[in-house]
Structures are given as C-alpha cells and as structure tokens.
Motif scaffolding. Sequence first.
Motif, PDB file in Angstrom:
ATOM      1  N   THR C  44       0.827  -1.199   0.000  1.00 52.04           N
ATOM      2  CA  THR C  44       0.000   0.000   0.000  1.00 52.04           C
ATOM      3  C   THR C  44       0.867   1.257   0.000  1.00 52.04           C
ATOM      4  O   THR C  44       0.523   2.263  -0.642  1.00 52.04           O
ATOM      5  CB  THR C  44      -0.957  -0.034   1.204  1.00 52.04           C
ATOM      6  N   THR C  45       1.998   1.178   0.697  1.00 52.72           N
ATOM      7  CA  THR C  45       2.930   2.309   0.669  1.00 52.72           C
ATOM      8  C   THR C  45       3.392   2.568  -0.761  1.00 52.72           C
ATOM      9  O   THR C  45       3.434   3.723  -1.215  1.00 52.72           O
ATOM     10  CB  THR C  45       4.136   2.024   1.585  1.00 52.72           C
ATOM     11  N   ALA C  46       3.721   1.488  -1.474  1.00 52.38           N
ATOM     12  CA  ALA C  46       4.155   1.637  -2.866  1.00 52.38           C
ATOM     13  C   ALA C  46       3.068   2.331  -3.691  1.00 52.38           C
ATOM     14  O   ALA C  46       3.339   3.243  -4.475  1.00 52.38           O
ATOM     15  CB  ALA C  46       4.495   0.275  -3.455  1.00 52.38           C
ATOM     16  N   MET C  47       1.831   1.917  -3.505  1.00 52.97           N
ATOM     17  CA  MET C  47       0.697   2.528  -4.200  1.00 52.97           C
ATOM     18  C   MET C  47       0.604   4.010  -3.917  1.00 52.97           C
ATOM     19  O   MET C  47       0.404   4.831  -4.807  1.00 52.97           O
ATOM     20  CB  MET C  47      -0.611   1.922  -3.667  1.00 52.97           C
ATOM     21  N   ARG C  48       0.702   4.345  -2.616  1.00 49.00           N
ATOM     22  CA  ARG C  48       0.550   5.753  -2.233  1.00 49.00           C
ATOM     23  C   ARG C  48       1.700   6.587  -2.769  1.00 49.00           C
ATOM     24  O   ARG C  48       1.519   7.765  -3.076  1.00 49.00           O
ATOM     25  CB  ARG C  48       0.444   5.871  -0.713  1.00 49.00           C
ATOM     26  N   LEU C  49       2.875   5.960  -2.876  1.00 48.08           N
ATOM     27  CA  LEU C  49       4.017   6.679  -3.457  1.00 48.08           C
ATOM     28  C   LEU C  49       3.751   6.972  -4.932  1.00 48.08           C
ATOM     29  O   LEU C  49       3.989   8.078  -5.413  1.00 48.08           O
ATOM     30  CB  LEU C  49       5.287   5.834  -3.321  1.00 48.08           C
ATOM     31  N   ILE C  50       3.249   5.970  -5.643  1.00 52.56           N
ATOM     32  CA  ILE C  50       2.982   6.158  -7.073  1.00 52.56           C
ATOM     33  C   ILE C  50       1.885   7.207  -7.267  1.00 52.56           C
ATOM     34  O   ILE C  50       1.963   8.069  -8.128  1.00 52.56           O
ATOM     35  CB  ILE C  50       2.579   4.817  -7.728  1.00 52.56           C
ATOM     36  N   ALA C  51       0.861   7.134  -6.397  1.00 48.85           N
ATOM     37  CA  ALA C  51      -0.266   8.064  -6.535  1.00 48.85           C
ATOM     38  C   ALA C  51       0.108   9.476  -6.107  1.00 48.85           C
ATOM     39  O   ALA C  51      -0.618  10.419  -6.393  1.00 48.85           O
ATOM     40  CB  ALA C  51      -1.448   7.572  -5.696  1.00 48.85           C
ATOM     41  N   GLY C  52       1.228   9.625  -5.384  1.00 50.34           N
ATOM     42  CA  GLY C  52       1.643  10.958  -4.965  1.00 50.34           C
ATOM     43  C   GLY C  52       1.122  11.350  -3.596  1.00 50.34           C
ATOM     44  O   GLY C  52       1.232  12.496  -3.196  1.00 50.34           O
ATOM     45  N   LEU C  53       0.535  10.399  -2.865  1.00 51.90           N
ATOM     46  CA  LEU C  53       0.019  10.701  -1.536  1.00 51.90           C
ATOM     47  C   LEU C  53       1.117  10.588  -0.490  1.00 51.90           C
ATOM     48  O   LEU C  53       0.937  10.963   0.667  1.00 51.90           O
ATOM     49  CB  LEU C  53      -1.145   9.771  -1.198  1.00 51.90           C
ATOM     50  N   LEU C  54       2.266  10.035  -0.902  1.00 54.66           N
ATOM     51  CA  LEU C  54       3.454   9.993  -0.050  1.00 54.66           C
ATOM     52  C   LEU C  54       4.627  10.384  -0.934  1.00 54.66           C
ATOM     53  O   LEU C  54       4.599  10.158  -2.142  1.00 54.66           O
ATOM     54  CB  LEU C  54       3.700   8.575   0.474  1.00 54.66           C
ATOM     55  N   ALA C  55       5.670  10.940  -0.322  1.00 49.06           N
ATOM     56  CA  ALA C  55       6.872  11.260  -1.080  1.00 49.06           C
ATOM     57  C   ALA C  55       7.975  10.295  -0.654  1.00 49.06           C
ATOM     58  O   ALA C  55       8.122  10.022   0.532  1.00 49.06           O
ATOM     59  CB  ALA C  55       7.302  12.694  -0.799  1.00 49.06           C
ATOM     60  N   PRO C  56       8.726   9.726  -1.622  1.00 51.50           N
ATOM     61  CA  PRO C  56       9.778   8.771  -1.253  1.00 51.50           C
ATOM     62  C   PRO C  56      10.940   9.481  -0.556  1.00 51.50           C
ATOM     63  O   PRO C  56      11.172  10.669  -0.774  1.00 51.50           O
ATOM     64  CB  PRO C  56      10.212   8.181  -2.597  1.00 51.50           C
TER      65      PRO C  56
END
Lengths: 268, 286, 347
Positions: C44-56
């Motif tokens: 889910t973290t990977a998803m949120r990173l791709i969606a832009g809801l988290l920054a790597p």
Amino acid sequence: MTVARLQLMAGVVLAAALIAPLVPLAIWSFAHGWRFPDLMPRQYSLAAWTFALSAQSGVLSSLWTTFAIAGATTVVAAVIGLPAGRALGLYDFPGKRIVLLLLIAPALVPAIAIAPGLHAVFLHLGLSASWTGVVLAHLIPVIPYMTLILAAAFARFDPVHEDQARSLGARPWQVFRHITLPMIGPSLLIGSLFAFLVSWSQYLLTLVIGGGKVQTLPLTLYSFAAAGRNDITGAIALIYILPGVVVLIFTARRITGRHPSLARGLAP
Amino acid sequence: MSRRTRPLLLLAPALVLLGGLFFAGLGLGLVRSFRYMPALGLDTPDLAAYAAILQSGTFLASLGLSLWIAAASTVLASILALGTALLLRETFPGRALIGFLVQLNLTIPHVVGAIGILYLVSQSGSFARLAFAAGLVAVPSDFPPLTHDPLAIGIILTYVWKELPFIALILLANLQAIPPGHEAAARSLGAGRWQVLRHVTLPLLMPGLVAASSLVFAFAFGAYEIPLLLGAHAPEALPVATWRGFTAVDLMHRPEAYAMAMIVALVSAVLLALYASFALPRRARP
Amino acid sequence: MTLELRDVTKTFSDDASSGVRNVSLRLPEGQLTALLGPSGAGKTTAMRLIAGLLAPDSGDILLDGTSILPLPPERRGIVLVFQNALLFPHMSLAENVAFGLKMRGLPRDETARRVAEMLDLVQLTGLGSRRPHELSGGQLQRGALARALVLKPRLMLLDEPLSSLDVALREDMRDLIRHLQRATGVTLLMVTHDQSEAVALADRIALMMAGRLIQEAGPDEIFQRPNSVATARFFGGTNFLPGRADKGRFISSLGPLVLPPGQPNGPGVLTIRPEAVQLVDGSGDVRAQVTEKLFLGSQTRVRLLADGVPLTALVAPDRAEALSPGSWIGVRLPTHALWVLPAPAAD
C-alpha cells in the motif's frame, strides 16, 4: 395513576416552568402601567416597542453590535477550531490529555476569575474599548466549545476520503470544499450555533473589555432593567431572544432528525 | 512535516490565542494578587491580599453564599434534569414540544432568564399578584422575599431554570448512546423498572452527569450578571464583590480583588479536575 | 504509458513494517500487474508513493521517462481506487462518478454523458441517483471503478479491490476488472495479498516482502519457477530440500535426482510443488512413511517422511484411500517438476 398520565402531567409542569419566566416579560412589553395587585395590565400600549425600535433608544444599534461581534467571533472560532479539532480528532500524540485540559479550562473557569487580569492585558495590548478586543475576549469561552465539537466530528471522519479525492484530481482546496467540509458540516453548524450563542449571551467580558464603548444588547438590557423600566426591558428581552429562536428553528429542521440538535453538540 | 509536529502545528492557533489571552489574564491576575505592581510602588510580592480577605468576614460570607448558590443550583438542576431526560426518552403526546422548549431555553441568555425570574417572583411580581388574588397577601411586603434575599432563592431559581435543559440535553445524548440491549437484558433477568434505573441506567449516565454538573457548578459559582440583578447587597455573591473591588476608586484595594479572582480560579481548578476525570478518556483513540 | 520505479525507498520512523526499500519496477503498458505480498510488505505504501500521496525518501518514479515526483497527486493522471470502494457518502452514485470531471471543470452536459456511459460500462445503468448506503458491496466497488475510469487515467491503481467482497461476488468482480481493462486498455496495478487472485487476474506479478521486491514475472513463471524459497513458500510451496546441483543432478539426503536441463551447478534448495509429487506402488524415487493424511475435498493432502526429509503431496483422493499414518509408499519426484532455488543467505 397510569405511567402515561404521570408522563403527561410531568410534561405539562415542565413546559409551564420552561415558559413561565418569559410570560411576564412578554406582558410587560405591551403594558401601559401594570401595578400591584393587578393580575393583568389594565391598559395596553405599543409605546415600549415603539421606543425600543426607535433610533434614540440605541437598542437597534446594540442589536447590530451584538450580531456583528457574535458573527465575527463565530467565524474566527471556526477558522481556529477546524485545524485544532482536526488535530484532536485524527491524531494521537504525547500530551494530548494536557492539551484537552488546557482547551477546556477557558470554558469552565468563570470569566470573573480572569476578568481583572484580562482587563490589564487588553490595556497593554491597546485593545480595550474596541470591537476587536471584545471579539478576542469572547473567543476565550467560545474556542473550547467549537474545538471539542469539531474534534468529535473529526474522530468520526476517515481522512482516507481526502486522499481518494486528491487521487481523483481534486486540488487541496477542492478537497476541503467538496469532501471535508460537507462531511463534517453538521458538526460545524452545531459548533457555530454554540459559538454564536455563547458570544451573544456574553455579559461580563463585554463589560470588562468593551469599557462602556462597545454596547451590546445584554448591557443595554441590564441598564433598562436596573432603571426599573419594565415595559422597555420586556420588549428588549424579546428582541434579544428572537435570533436564537430563529436559528434554532432553522437548524432543528436541517440537522435533528429525531434528536434535539443541540444535544449532539453536548454529547461527550 | 512529521506525524508528531503536524497536530501541534494544527493546534497552534488555538493554543496561542487561548494562551495569550486566557492564561495571560490568569497569570497576570495571579502576579498582582501577590501585590506585585511596580507601577504603584509595590515591588515585593507578598500574601497580604490573601491574608486580608481571609480575615474579612465580608469575603467569607461572599464565598459561603456563592458556594451555597452553586451547590443548591447544581443539585436541584441535576435531579430535575435527570427526570427530564428520562421523560424525553419516552414517547408521549407533546414530547416534540417539550424537546423544542428545552432547546429553546438553551438559546436564551442568562440575563433574560434572570429578569424573567425577577418579574415572576419578586414581591410585586406575578406570583405575589396570584397570592393576592388568592387572598394570601394584602401588600407586596407580605409576600416572602425571593429576590435580593439572604438565601438567594431567585438566583438559584434562575440557574435551575437555565441549567436544567443544559444538563438534560447532555443526559439525553448519553441515554441515546446506551445500547438498547442493556436495559432489556436487566428486565429479563428479573429487575423491575426502578431497579433497572438504579442499577443499570444511572451508573451508565454517571460520567455524563458528573461532567455536566461540574460545568454547571463552575458557572453558578462564577457568573456575574445574575447575582448583580437578583442578589442582596450584603452579603454579595463572590463575583459581584470581586468586580466591585476591582473597580473601586482606591487602587490599593485591587490586589484583594485579584486575590478573590484567584480563589474563584482555584475552585474552578478543582471542578476542572473533577470534569476531566469523568469526561476525558484516559487513552485517546489509537 | 510506462511507469517506472527506480530504487524507491520510503521508511516510517514509527512503523518499521510498512516501508519500501530500494524497489525498482517497470509496469508494461496496457497490462494488469499485481503487486502481491503478505500484509505489512509495503504494497500500500508503494501505491501511495505512485499516486503521490506519499513522497519517497530516495529514488525516482517516472511516467514515460519523466519524473512525476514534483507533481501533486491530482496532476499525475494516476488514479488510486482505495479499498472498501470509499464512495463519498454525501453524494449520489452519479455525483461520485462525476467528481473528478467536476474538479477539472468539464462542462456539465459532457460530464453527464460520460458518467452515463461509464455507469453502463460497469452495469450500474439507472442507479445514478442512489446514495452509497443504498448500494450493495459489489455495486459500490463497481461505482468506485467507474469513478476512476471515467477520468481516462494513464494508470489506475487498485488497492485490494476484491477483499471487501463476499466470496460469491469476487469472481464476478474479477471478470469485470478483466473486461474493463481490455475494453479501455488502461494500465492497471492491483495490490493484493491473495496469490490465487493475482494468478487468476494478472499479466505480471510483482511479489513484495518486508518492503523489498522479491520477484517480478508472469504468473506461470513465478508459480513454476520461483526465484527464492520465500517466493515458493508464498505460492504454496511446501517441499524444500537443501543440497547441491552437479552436472544435471541434485545431490541431497534423498540421493541424486535427475534435474531438468539448464540448472546451474552449486549449492541450492530443490523444490517441487506438492501437486507434482506422485505416490506410486513401487519403490519410486524414494520410499517414505505417511505421517498425516487430510481430506480436502477435491484433493487429499498427504504428509510424508522420507529419510528424515518431510515432504507434502497433494493427490487425488482415491489415490490416498488405502493410506494411513505409518504406512509406507513409494514417492516419485518427476524430473520436469524439479526446480532448484538459490541457497538462502545465512541469516
């Protein structure tokens, strides 16, 4: 006696008691002299109302002042209470209990306890005898109510809705406008109603900070009551409670369903 | 922005504003109650103001009166509010009307209630006139004084009238939050109506009742305009005495007014602790 | 449209389990990739990173060769469909589907036309005025898909789209996702913890564990030729035999076994899927004693001990009928089903 009849009787007594203090106010406002021991006035007149609604009595300008101060207090409290309520409703953090206590204290500690010190603080800030000062002072008891009601709303709100909206192409302010605001809307309405009423009813803080320069309706009302002008006092008292009644009818329609709307704001 | 700093940032406006006003006002009052006012030549803090008021019969009478007003109002309002909440939970003709009146009352400013009570129960008020019509009194002074009286009956009546709906609505919200099964289960286990009330409903309502009562006690103890309108000249309720002391011409009496304000704050602090222990959960949501 | 993750890392100070570490992955255009892994693997973290809801913390995410890290979520052209459908409760189904178009300021009539089209496509025709609480779980999930697809996203991310549905509805939904993906040609990345769901739906499977990408391959390949013991275990592998491959044979405590061609020499772990293990009347490749037998309906699971090595076989129920714990049987391990995994690093 059956339970149903007991309930009905209790209800009648309760309703009568709730209305009773308003009755002499209403009668006085139309009385043309009402001496002891007359149960009802011998003569009626609209003089008190005519005077109260005239420019010379200052009642209408007080009404406007009170309205503007309560409105400004409510808006500022909402702007400050929304982020604070969000923090308390959505996050757990060290010291949260302390923050809650600090937030509740101003609502629970009576204004008289801080009034002398506050008077001095506002003098220092150059804010006494000003509208701004009175609005700031009113925020002290108002922000706790607003924040706690919104905190309860945010505790029921799942912020993943905001992420979903973001991902569907909404910009941050659009998320707030179309998702967050509508979803906590009923609580914001109740919080605003409380905020408005607390400011609307405020006496001592206005007296202390307004310094006689900011004349709100309760101050005007008190001066006529102290002067023994019962007829004019009655008229002003009715004018004073009218906006609350209107707002209540308006919000009761919109939010209550079965439950009394204000009870939702008071729920723990 | 880390998960730790974000809530503090969101809380900052509220805390800064309340800190800058409420706690500044309280703090300044505390400092001045120790007679620390360099502008007036008082630059050594001491407890003289507290010593003076604690030895003054007038202050102790005011304190006693305000405690009596608060206690009597809170107990009466709580008991009647409990009955009202239980009544409002039932279905009966007129329930909607009473629900509306209870809420309406919440919107009415205290000062209006106080004036209404004044016109109702004063010696020339509506009740005195009814007593005259019934042949019980001949002149206003025959009617027992219920306003500006030593027992502060009018003040207490105003608080009961105003705070009953407040407590009742809190209790009603609590009642509606009780899962319906509890009371039914107790009935099926052989408890009667009163036993269910005593052993199931009341204990579940207790936290809400204590929290609401402490709010009401604090308010009735510290409100200014109601005793100002309905109270006797001596003894005065503590808030009235405090503000009169503060606005007195002789500035040297101000530290005593500050000290009285601090006594009110101290009583509130006790109530705040009581409120917190019942209304604030030990653990917030995970 | 090709999405590429380059050495992406994101860790959380307060939650060690859900970060991602050095993940590199390419999503082929117009295909359905499943991001598979146990809970806490960082999917889910990977998803949120791709969606832009988290920054790597580090690394880059590129769409058609251009980094999308500077873009906020609403400008990436990537739509994330959250678990549990998450239709906005204060809007009707049609308003929900219209949401993204409205945010973009599309004219009303065009919005209405596209919403109606999309509701037809997900078979929710005529339900547009319903509120979310008036819809069934399956209808909510279709509504969520419609709400995302109507935006014609460059990439659509689905977070556990089937997990909130009844078993009976899952198959319908699976077919619908497949159908929608073919009909629209959208590139899809789907998070799931269920390997059977991934195998049945996906063109490619990316397996994540403990924040790392373990293997990325087609379903057949990842199923038949896993690249590690962990992958094999995740796909239901039970038989692992340490030893070494040497000139086409695998030497272990069960003796030498002939390997299929192409296996490298050196130490490794031999694996064979339980359904490939055959029970025979003769001596087979090795003799084993039955330790446990469990009837599973269409198959029977037999646990065996061969020279101290535990083996599991899934066989037709009638083949296992005569067996009982303690009885001896011949076990055949067919050459074509043998697969050598690299020996796990000592840890």
